[in-house]
Design an enzyme around this catalytic site. Structure first.
Site, PDB file in Angstrom:
ATOM      1  N   PRO A  16       0.849  -1.193   0.000  1.00  0.00           N
ATOM      2  CA  PRO A  16       0.000   0.000   0.000  1.00  0.00           C
ATOM      3  C   PRO A  16       0.882   1.239   0.000  1.00  0.00           C
ATOM      4  O   PRO A  16       1.889   1.286   0.699  1.00  0.00           O
ATOM      5  CB  PRO A  16      -0.786  -0.125   1.312  1.00  0.00           C
ATOM      6  CG  PRO A  16      -0.681  -1.558   1.688  1.00  0.00           C
ATOM      7  CD  PRO A  16       0.633  -2.049   1.171  1.00  0.00           C
ATOM      8  N   CYS A  17       0.500   2.215  -0.772  1.00  0.00           N
ATOM      9  CA  CYS A  17       1.365   3.394  -0.930  1.00  0.00           C
ATOM     10  C   CYS A  17       0.676   4.693  -0.552  1.00  0.00           C
ATOM     11  O   CYS A  17       0.983   5.749  -1.083  1.00  0.00           O
ATOM     12  CB  CYS A  17       1.870   3.476  -2.363  1.00  0.00           C
ATOM     13  SG  CYS A  17       3.083   2.213  -2.719  1.00  0.00           S
TER      14      CYS A  17
END
Length: 344
Positions: free
Chosen positions: A76-77
């Site tokens: 996840p960014c």
């Protein structure tokens, strides 16, 4: 056979692709319970070695070895930081930020020291507001001793019946020339001069038609009592809400072009690719089936090229999220085959 550690594994689209490419999943790390159960039910991970754990608690040195090995995953960014919050001024990792999932991928690389890695993420990581985060990731990976190659993929080019853009980073340990781009297997029928020898993009029909029977019916597929069902009935296959404004002999409700998201009331055409399968679609977000219903679980899984019979654990909402967040299995296979072909 190359050993593979998978992190941020989700429902295992990338993992299943790695297995198809000939890698052996030694361990898969996924904190979400439903996703971890999905992995277990499909035999992802050597001897069911699915670790349902916060990645920050994992010591990756246990998989450091001399034999060829790879690390794969799509962290996840969010939130992206313009300044790259996990990188100090001297390009060292910051390990104490709880949001630091890109940093955790880099920590895994640092501790495991794999022969190569495959990093996957959304196309928006290349947006100007996010690009510095990716640049920071690449800088640290290279500092750790890896030659990195960035590739922007469209799933259509690799036989997936879906318009889905993703960014991949191939990392190879040591000093090497950057990798060539993976060669596409399919081409755009409108603009195919560069790859005239390749078959055209895949339509969804042959992928989802096996699940058209009553045996696959789901209560959630029925849209007939919804707010925009009459409009959906009139949208031609392969079009969205905008088409309503130009229909002859149609006197129902229309919508201003640009007044809705483009996937509003989007309806599949069997001979055309799907739009991107969403993880959390609204009630009138497509794709809808050309029979004016919502798609069934095996249909969205097939559009994501999960193997036939792949099982998903959890509620219908959870399953949609798992499938929508996944890397299409066939795309994962093509990318991992490309990585394995270039390992020294």
């Amino acid at each position: 056979m190359v050993d593979c550690i998978s992190i941020f594994s989700g429902a295992g689209g990338l993992d299943a692709g790695a297995q198809q490419a000939g890698a052996r999943i030694v361990a898969a790390i996924e904190i979400d319970h439903d996703s971890a159960e999905t992995l277990r039910q499909n035999g992802i991970g050597l001897e069911q070695n699915v670790l349902e754990i916060d990645i920050r608690q994992v010591d990756f040195t246990q998989w450091r070895q001399q034999a060829p090995s790879i690390l794969i995953g799509g962290p996840p960014c969010q939130p992206f930081s313009k300044n790259g919050y996990w990188v100090r001024n001297d390009n060292r990792l910051i390990a104490d930020d709880p949001r630091n999932m890109l940093g955790q991928f880099l920590r895994a690389v640092s501790e495991m020291q794999p022969s190569g890695f495959l990093f996957e993420n959304v196309d928006s990581i290349l947006h100007p507001t996010n690009k510095s985060s990716l640049d920071g990731f690449l800088a640290v990976a290279e500092e750790l001793g890896y030659t990195c190659t960035l590739f922007r993929a469209n799933a259509l080019d690799f036989g997936i019946p879906q318009r889905r853009r993703r960014v991949f980073v191939f990392g190879i340990r040591g000093k090497h020339a950057q990798l060539p781009d993976p060669r596409p297997t399919h081409t755009d029928p409108v603009d195919h001069k560069r790859n005239a020898d390749l078959p055209h993009y895949e339509g969804v029909g042959r992928f989802i038609l096996p699940f058209a029977g009553e045996a696959f019916r789901e209560p959630q597929e029925d849209a007939s009592a919804g707010t925009y069902f009459e409009e959906l009935l009139n949208v031609p296959p392969g079009k969205n809400y905008i088409a309503l404004s130009s229909l002859e002999h149609y006197s129902g409700r229309t919508f201003r072009s640009g007044g809705r998201f483009w996937n509003f009331l989007f309806k599949l055409h069997p001979e055309m690719p799907s739009i991107t399968i969403a993880a959390q679609p609204g009630p009138w977000v497509g794709p809808f089936h050309w029979e004016n219903r919502r798609l069934r679980v095996p249909e969205i899984a097939a559009i994501q090229t999960f193997p036939e019979g792949y099982r998903f654990f959890g509620s219908r909402r959870s399953v949609q999220r798992q499938i929508g967040n996944a890397v299409p299995t066939l795309l994962g296979r093509r990318m991992i085959e490309h990585l394995l072909n270039h390992l020294s």
